[in-house]
Design a protein around this motif. Structure first.
Motif, short mmCIF file in Angstrom:
data_model
loop_
_atom_site.label_atom_id
_atom_site.label_comp_id
_atom_site.label_asym_id
_atom_site.label_seq_id
_atom_site.Cartn_x
_atom_site.Cartn_y
_atom_site.Cartn_z
N TYR A 6 114.46 65.01 26.34
CA TYR A 6 113.07 65.71 26.84
C TYR A 6 111.88 64.71 26.39
O TYR A 6 111.14 64.81 26.61
CB TYR A 6 112.97 66.98 25.82
CG TYR A 6 113.88 67.99 26.09
CD1 TYR A 6 113.83 68.74 26.87
CD2 TYR A 6 114.82 68.34 24.89
CE1 TYR A 6 114.60 69.70 27.51
CE2 TYR A 6 115.63 69.26 25.25
CZ TYR A 6 115.48 70.17 26.62
OH TYR A 6 116.50 71.33 26.53
N ILE A 7 112.37 63.49 25.96
CA ILE A 7 111.47 62.19 25.96
C ILE A 7 112.03 61.10 26.48
O ILE A 7 113.30 60.91 26.41
CB ILE A 7 111.04 62.11 24.58
CG1 ILE A 7 111.96 61.60 23.58
CG2 ILE A 7 110.13 63.50 24.05
CD1 ILE A 7 111.41 61.23 22.14
N LYS A 8 111.22 60.15 26.77
CA LYS A 8 111.51 58.74 27.22
C LYS A 8 110.81 57.80 26.20
O LYS A 8 109.67 57.94 26.03
CB LYS A 8 111.21 58.38 28.74
CG LYS A 8 111.94 59.09 29.52
CD LYS A 8 111.91 58.62 30.71
CE LYS A 8 110.84 58.94 31.76
NZ LYS A 8 110.73 58.66 33.34
N THR A 9 111.50 56.59 25.93
CA THR A 9 110.91 55.65 24.95
C THR A 9 111.11 54.39 25.43
O THR A 9 112.08 54.00 26.01
CB THR A 9 111.45 55.51 23.62
OG1 THR A 9 112.97 55.22 23.68
CG2 THR A 9 111.31 57.14 22.90
N GLU A 10 110.07 53.59 25.36
CA GLU A 10 110.24 52.07 25.61
C GLU A 10 109.22 51.35 24.81
O GLU A 10 108.25 51.87 24.21
CB GLU A 10 109.85 51.99 27.09
CG GLU A 10 108.49 52.15 27.41
CD GLU A 10 108.10 51.89 29.15
OE1 GLU A 10 108.03 50.87 29.23
OE2 GLU A 10 107.58 52.76 29.63
N THR A 11 109.53 50.18 24.65
CA THR A 11 108.72 49.29 23.65
C THR A 11 108.10 47.95 24.64
O THR A 11 108.54 47.53 25.69
CB THR A 11 109.17 48.42 22.75
OG1 THR A 11 110.50 47.87 23.09
CG2 THR A 11 109.66 49.72 21.65
N ARG A 12 106.79 47.70 24.51
CA ARG A 12 106.26 46.59 25.18
C ARG A 12 105.66 45.69 23.92
O ARG A 12 104.60 46.18 23.40
CB ARG A 12 105.29 46.90 26.16
CG ARG A 12 105.09 46.21 27.36
CD ARG A 12 104.16 46.41 28.47
NE ARG A 12 104.32 47.62 29.09
CZ ARG A 12 103.24 48.12 30.11
NH1 ARG A 12 102.25 47.46 30.16
NH2 ARG A 12 103.69 48.97 30.71
N GLY A 13 106.17 44.67 23.90
CA GLY A 13 105.84 43.70 22.67
C GLY A 13 105.66 44.65 21.43
O GLY A 13 106.76 45.39 21.08
N ARG A 14 104.74 44.73 20.65
CA ARG A 14 104.57 45.65 19.61
C ARG A 14 104.13 46.79 19.64
O ARG A 14 103.77 47.66 18.57
CB ARG A 14 103.65 44.71 18.51
CG ARG A 14 104.29 43.28 17.92
CD ARG A 14 103.31 42.69 16.86
NE ARG A 14 102.79 43.58 16.02
CZ ARG A 14 103.44 44.08 14.68
NH1 ARG A 14 104.59 43.55 14.65
NH2 ARG A 14 102.81 44.61 14.08
#
Ligand code: CO8
Length: 258
Positions: A6-14
């Motif tokens: 039900y969610i999406k996660t990603e990281t961009r740098g910190r």
């Protein structure tokens, strides 16, 4: 493959970006969504490589509230025994800053979720509201309290008693929203601001957040003392030495978050 439904996660740098992803129900907050959200935020809070988070939804809805269909069969005794909603307030326990980037509807629990974050940026077509009264209930996760703290009694009473929605422009002038951006630039701008915050010394950022939150809980004299002591404490960090040396040497600081 994602561990989340039900969610999406990603990281961009910190920066960690968490996107509510239940589009067919306008991101209505069902129990499994809230469980996933709290799990993800807690993991990023504990991740040394993350300095700030952005929580967002879709262009149409940040979140249209708690899942009404799921709630419709609940009863008082079970709500009371299970302390319904308590498990959903994990956002307020996160110690790194969380920016809510709100496009579209932020209603009921959706508005409350945004208010549990540290600051709200809104797209210019965002709509905020506490429409619970139309369902025969009242807000249950801060709508009567955080909304009132943010916008004052007059507007809070109007919103909570009528269920009317507030536009992004109204929400900004009332003090609910920090800034309004064109809808299509909202997320990028929120991430950019989060990158700025995440670039600063993490201990100072976390203390700043803790202190602003404390101002809602403490008498002024105690709040000022707490602030002074943490201000003193930051002179024990390497980042304070680095930040001030960099200023004197006319260069950018290299913070190591220690
Ligand atoms: N719960 C469940 N399903 C929802 C919800 C919701 N809150 N909101 C929208 N949906 C579903 C609709 O049922 C519809 O599904 P389907 O296609 O299967 O019929 C789909 O999303 C699309 O919605 P609409 O067709 O209604 O879309 P519209 O563009 O016509 O209308 C609105 C958009 C105005 C946002 C409308 O959907 C609406 O009024 N939704 C309900 C808003 C509301 O009352 N929210 C408050 C809920 S009570 C609450 O939040 C208690 C707080 C508890 C604490 C939570 C802590 C985090």
């Amino acid at each position: 493959f994602s561990q989340y439904q039900y969610i999406k996660t990603e990281t961009r740098g910190r920066v960690a970006i968490v996107t509510l992803n239940r589009p067919k129900a306008l991101n209505a907050l069902c129990t499994p969504l809230m469980t996933e959200l709290n799990t993800a935020l807690k993991a990023f809070d504990q991740d040394a490589n993350i300095g700030a988070m952005v929580l967002t939804g879709s262009e149409k809805a940040f979140a249209a509230g708690a899942d009404i269909k799921e709630m419709s069969t609940l009863n008082f005794v079970d709500n009371f025994k299970n302390n319904f909603i308590e498990d959903w307030t994990g956002v307020t326990k996160i110690r790194k800053p969380i920016i809510a980037a709100v496009n579209g509807f932020a209603l009921g629990g959706g508005c409350e979720l945004a208010m549990m974050c540290d600051l709200i940026y809104a797209g210019d077509r965002a709509k905020f509201g506490q429409p619970e009264i139309k369902l025969g209930i009242i807000p249950g996760a801060g709508g009567t309290q955080r909304f009132t703290q943010a916008v004052g009694k007059a507007k809070a009473m109007h919103m909570v008693l009528t269920g009317d929605m507030m536009t992004a422009a109204e929400a900004e002038s009332a003090g609910l929203v920090a800034k309004v951006y064109p809808a299509d630039q909202l997320l990028e701008t929120a991430i950019k601001n989060a990158e700025t915050i995440a670039g600063y010394s993490l201990p100072s950022v976390m203390m700043a957040k803790e202190l602003v939150d404390a101002s809602f809980e403490m008498p002024l004299a105690q709040g000022l003392l707490f602030e002074r002591r943490l201000f003193h404490a930051l002179f024990a960090t390497k980042d304070q030495k680095e930040g001030m040396a960099a200023f004197a040497e006319k260069r950018a600081p290299k913070f190591t978050h220690e």
